[in-house]
Design a protein around this motif. Structure first.
Motif, PDB file in Angstrom:
ATOM      1  N   GLY A 168       0.771  -1.235   0.000  1.00 15.66           N
ATOM      2  CA  GLY A 168       0.000   0.000   0.000  1.00 15.66           C
ATOM      3  C   GLY A 168       0.798   1.278   0.000  1.00 15.66           C
ATOM      4  O   GLY A 168       0.258   2.343   0.331  1.00 15.66           O
ATOM      5  N   THR A 169       2.079   1.203  -0.373  1.00 15.63           N
ATOM      6  CA  THR A 169       2.927   2.399  -0.329  1.00 15.63           C
ATOM      7  C   THR A 169       3.345   2.818  -1.744  1.00 15.63           C
ATOM      8  O   THR A 169       3.045   2.150  -2.730  1.00 15.63           O
ATOM      9  CB  THR A 169       4.199   2.128   0.504  1.00 15.63           C
ATOM     10  N   THR A 170       4.082   3.920  -1.798  1.00 14.13           N
ATOM     11  CA  THR A 170       4.593   4.412  -3.088  1.00 14.13           C
ATOM     12  C   THR A 170       5.585   3.439  -3.713  1.00 14.13           C
ATOM     13  O   THR A 170       5.911   3.570  -4.904  1.00 14.13           O
ATOM     14  CB  THR A 170       5.286   5.764  -2.902  1.00 14.13           C
ATOM     15  N   TYR A 171       6.055   2.477  -2.935  1.00 14.74           N
ATOM     16  CA  TYR A 171       7.025   1.513  -3.456  1.00 14.74           C
ATOM     17  C   TYR A 171       6.446   0.714  -4.623  1.00 14.74           C
ATOM     18  O   TYR A 171       7.178   0.304  -5.528  1.00 14.74           O
ATOM     19  CB  TYR A 171       7.453   0.564  -2.331  1.00 14.74           C
ATOM     20  N   LEU A 172       5.121   0.498  -4.610  1.00 18.29           N
ATOM     21  CA  LEU A 172       4.487  -0.301  -5.660  1.00 18.29           C
ATOM     22  C   LEU A 172       4.571   0.379  -7.029  1.00 18.29           C
ATOM     23  O   LEU A 172       5.063  -0.225  -7.982  1.00 18.29           O
ATOM     24  CB  LEU A 172       3.031  -0.587  -5.279  1.00 18.29           C
ATOM     25  N   PRO A 173       4.097   1.633  -7.181  1.00 15.03           N
ATOM     26  CA  PRO A 173       4.249   2.260  -8.501  1.00 15.03           C
ATOM     27  C   PRO A 173       5.706   2.507  -8.870  1.00 15.03           C
ATOM     28  O   PRO A 173       6.070   2.446 -10.048  1.00 15.03           O
ATOM     29  CB  PRO A 173       3.475   3.584  -8.367  1.00 15.03           C
ATOM     30  N   PHE A 174       6.554   2.761  -7.857  1.00 16.92           N
ATOM     31  CA  PHE A 174       7.980   2.971  -8.140  1.00 16.92           C
ATOM     32  C   PHE A 174       8.600   1.686  -8.716  1.00 16.92           C
ATOM     33  O   PHE A 174       9.388   1.732  -9.663  1.00 16.92           O
ATOM     34  CB  PHE A 174       8.731   3.388  -6.877  1.00 16.92           C
ATOM     35  N   GLY A 182       6.779  11.581  -4.082  1.00 17.59           N
ATOM     36  CA  GLY A 182       5.689  10.731  -3.642  1.00 17.59           C
ATOM     37  C   GLY A 182       4.832  10.281  -4.810  1.00 17.59           C
ATOM     38  O   GLY A 182       5.186  10.489  -5.973  1.00 17.59           O
ATOM     39  N   PHE A 183       3.653   9.700  -4.498  1.00 22.82           N
ATOM     40  CA  PHE A 183       2.780   9.241  -5.573  1.00 22.82           C
ATOM     41  C   PHE A 183       1.330   9.281  -5.132  1.00 22.82           C
ATOM     42  O   PHE A 183       0.884   8.462  -4.307  1.00 22.82           O
ATOM     43  CB  PHE A 183       3.144   7.819  -6.009  1.00 22.82           C
ATOM     44  N   GLY A 184       0.610  10.267  -5.648  1.00 21.86           N
ATOM     45  CA  GLY A 184      -0.849  10.324  -5.513  1.00 21.86           C
ATOM     46  C   GLY A 184      -1.390  10.171  -4.113  1.00 21.86           C
ATOM     47  O   GLY A 184      -2.422   9.530  -3.928  1.00 21.86           O
ATOM     48  N   GLY A 185      -0.726  10.688  -3.112  1.00 24.17           N
ATOM     49  CA  GLY A 185      -1.227  10.605  -1.751  1.00 24.17           C
ATOM     50  C   GLY A 185      -0.966   9.287  -1.050  1.00 24.17           C
ATOM     51  O   GLY A 185      -1.381   9.103   0.106  1.00 24.17           O
ATOM     52  N   MET A 186      -0.276   8.347  -1.707  1.00 25.59           N
ATOM     53  CA  MET A 186       0.035   7.067  -1.069  1.00 25.59           C
ATOM     54  C   MET A 186       1.121   7.281  -0.018  1.00 25.59           C
ATOM     55  O   MET A 186       2.007   8.142  -0.187  1.00 25.59           O
ATOM     56  CB  MET A 186       0.515   6.049  -2.105  1.00 25.59           C
ATOM     57  N   PRO A 187       1.099   6.522   1.081  1.00 29.54           N
ATOM     58  CA  PRO A 187       2.152   6.679   2.101  1.00 29.54           C
ATOM     59  C   PRO A 187       3.514   6.256   1.578  1.00 29.54           C
ATOM     60  O   PRO A 187       3.617   5.378   0.728  1.00 29.54           O
ATOM     61  CB  PRO A 187       1.683   5.748   3.230  1.00 29.54           C
ATOM     62  N   ALA A 188       4.556   6.895   2.103  1.00 33.48           N
ATOM     63  CA  ALA A 188       5.918   6.556   1.692  1.00 33.48           C
ATOM     64  C   ALA A 188       6.281   5.172   2.205  1.00 33.48           C
ATOM     65  O   ALA A 188       5.722   4.686   3.191  1.00 33.48           O
ATOM     66  CB  ALA A 188       6.900   7.592   2.213  1.00 33.48           C
ATOM     67  N   TYR A 189       7.242   4.521   1.534  1.00 37.50           N
ATOM     68  CA  TYR A 189       7.643   3.176   1.949  1.00 37.50           C
ATOM     69  C   TYR A 189       8.722   3.259   3.019  1.00 37.50           C
ATOM     70  O   TYR A 189       9.385   4.272   3.188  1.00 37.50           O
ATOM     71  CB  TYR A 189       8.139   2.361   0.754  1.00 37.50           C
TER      72      TYR A 189
END
Length: 617
Positions: free
Chosen positions: A541-547, A610-617
């Motif tokens: 559920g973090t920005t790590y996924l789109p990254f 960051g990415f679209g309001g997602m929490p940082a990893y």
């Protein structure tokens, strides 16, 4: 002396050097006779037994029947769900977007009536929650529930066969890479060795291997080399070259290569890199040929520098936009289907195009560092071109026809996919069919005869890339690429490299290595589900996924090191100015620079943004 050098560059006049060739041959057989690792058996189970087990699980859950007893439309529904599972599409919404063309494309045997009934039943009787839960159960069964040691009878035979195919693919990979690096056998001969290995080892049949040697990408390379021959014969290449460079104040090789990279790399984010390489190949060859003088009748470094600059520019530009390659769309789809995270077209550009911008000067510096031509000023070449164009006079009929055919062909390359999607074209043409159609158009209009194609097209490169297509497809379809990816990540996990930036670095490097052995799309398809699943486990559920999705797509464009890594490499190799090791000379530094830059972008720019309001990893 110049003729000798030219022969040395092409390598087609060489005979087999058994002193070196014996090394890949022995290594190939050694890998085959070594005990099969359990990991290969496990992946063989997943690839050969998994699909049938998943389809049976689905028919039991949805219809209360085994797959052997299910009605045809029920079996079609299960097969569609199993195919979606392989593609990482786990939601009902994604299932409902499939049409009958998709079914036929994925070789699911079904009539349109059965397809419609299956889709309607799923839509009306299966909730989103039940669909997602069933797909998760199916994924758990395929990846973890099936154990090789628990198999018996035909299932065990199938798993053993799958493991054998993986071992053959790995052994073939070692053989091919060593042959390419040492040039111990003429490179088109390596292409035919690939087909022979697959038949003799039982991976494919004799009829199938013949069909595998032709694909749309192979047709494209053949067609593009044929139209380049027509361009050169008519002199259109001279006119286009002058239009590009006549206003250049200082026409030296540094400025020329910079213009090539600055023009090609950004375009490659929006236009097929195949097409760009094909368009600029005759221009690069023309520049080299017109730069030679009586004092310097041959300058191999100059030819290599120009060709490598074109290939590298095509490769570094692809990550800039989703339209830059299938790998980008594949990873966007995986991310949406597996985790419900969407990346928009413009959003992708804002995250990934900075990579292209930074890589432009880096690539230019590396190319100019690795190649040192004797001829540095191309002013005489420009003057020579100007004189030749002056002798031509105004545009003649042949040049006008050649240019019109070329423009129509390029338009077709850029629009065929969109026009098919819009229903303008009743069938999907493919860029290869359009390229060959253009080559035939040059024949029909009398611009060229067959002798021109026979003498001016490097047919060895066509066969070389045909073999490369088979090689990459074998790594993908047997599960060998998947086994490599999973094995490396499993080895590095105990070292603390299974989360955060270390996992990102591992994933990027692994993807970059695999993409040099196969097409970028299959490389992303093989590695992407593994890395995204690990990302979801360690940083849910973090920005790590789109990254991770964007990084995997970008890394799959790092095919800088081998001819077979990407069509632009094969196309510029057809110039005859390059040896396989020349790709390594520039490719290895660009490879490491790209990986370092990608990691820095993730750690600094992406993390900061960051990415679209997602929490940082």
């Amino acid at each position: 002396m110049s003729a000798a050098k030219k022969k040395k560059v092409t390598g087609y006049d060489k005979y087999v050097d058994w002193k070196f060739f014996i090394v890949p041959v022995v290594l190939f057989f050694l890998i085959l006779v070594l005990p099969t690792p359990y990991g290969m058996k496990d992946v063989g189970t997943e690839y050969k037994v998994g699909p049938g087990a998943v389809i049976n699980l689905i028919t039991q859950d949805l219809f209360g029947k085994s797959s052997s007893d299910a009605e045809q439309w029920q079996l079609v529904a299960a097969q569609m769900m199993e195919q979606n599972l392989r593609m990482g599409a786990l939601t009902k919404n994604r299932f409902m977007k499939r049409d009958y063309k998709w079914v036929r494309k994925n070789n699911i045997q079904s009539s349109e009536a059965n397809f419609n009934r299956a889709s309607e039943w799923i839509e009306g009787n299966v909730t989103d929650e039940r669909f997602a839960a069933l797909m998760k159960s199916a994924m758990d069964l395929r990846r973890d529930g099936l154990k090789y040691e628990n198999l018996t009878g035909r299932e065990k035979e199938a798993a053993d066969k799958g493991a054998w195919h993986i071992k053959v693919a790995i052994a073939m990979g070692a053989f091919v890479v060593l042959c390419f690096l040492t040039e111990c056998i003429p490179l088109p001969g390596v292409s035919f060795c690939i087909g022979l290995i697959l038949v003799f080892c039982g991976v494919v049949g004799r009829e199938e291997v013949a069909m595998l040697y032709w694909s749309d990408a192979c047709w494209f390379i053949m067609g593009s080399l044929m139209f380049a021959a027509a361009f050169v014969k008519t002199g259109v290449d001279k006119r286009v070259c002058m239009m590009m460079f006549k206003r250049l104040a200082v026409p030296n090789i540094r400025a020329i290569t910079l213009i090539f990279i600055v023009i090609i790399a950004p375009l490659a984010a929006f236009i097929s890199d195949h097409a760009l390489a094909a368009m600029f190949l005759p221009i690069g060859m023309l520049l080299y040929q017109n730069s030679l003088t009586k004092e310097i009748p041959e300058d191999p470094e100059l030819g290599k520098m120009i060709m490598i600059a074109i290939a590298m520019a095509c490769n570094v530009g692809g990550p800039g936009a989703p339209s830059g390659g299938a790998r980008n769309v594949i990873m966007m789809t995986y991310l949406t289907d597996m985790f419900g995270v969407d990346i928009g077209y413009f959003q992708w550009v804002t995250y990934c195009f900075p990579f292209v911008i930074v890589m432009i000067p880096i690539t230019w510096i590396i190319v100019n560092w690795r190649f040192k031509p004797r001829i540095t000023s191309l002013a005489p070449a420009m003057e020579n071109l100007q004189r030749e164009i002056g002798k031509m006079g105004a545009w003649n009929r042949s040049q006008k026809i050649a240019l019109v055919i070329f423009v129509v062909m390029v338009f077709g390359w850029f629009t065929e996919k969109e026009f098919y999607s819009l229903g303008i074209y009743p069938v999907r043409l493919g860029i290869g069919v359009i390229a060959v159609a253009g080559a035939v158009a040059y024949l029909l209009t009398g611009i060229v005869n067959w002798r021109d194609y026979q003498e001016k097209v490097d047919w060895g490169v066509v066969w070389l890339y045909a073999g490369a297509i088979i090689f990459g497809r074998t790594l993908d379809e047997t599960g060998a690429a998947y086994w490599l990816a999973r094995s490396v990540i499993e080895v590095l996990a105990p070292l603390g490299m299974d989360s955060g930036l270390p996992l990102m670095a591992t994933s990027n490097a692994l993807t970059a290595v695999i993409t040099n052995l196969m097409a970028d799309g299959p490389a992303a398809a093989a590695v992407g589900p593994i890395t995204l699943n690990m990302a979801g486990l360690v940083h849910p559920g973090t920005t790590y996924l789109p990254f991770m999705a964007m990084a995997t797509a970008i890394a799959s464009s790092f095919a800088y090191c081998l001819i077979i890594g990407t069509p632009p490499n094969a196309i510029v190799y057809a110039s005859g100015y390059l040896e396989p090791k020349d790709f390594l000379r520039a490719g290895i530094p660009v490879f490491f620079a790209s990986n370092i830059l990608l990691l820095l972008m993730t750690a600094l720019y992406w993390t900061w943004r960051g990415f679209g309001g997602m929490p940082a990893y």
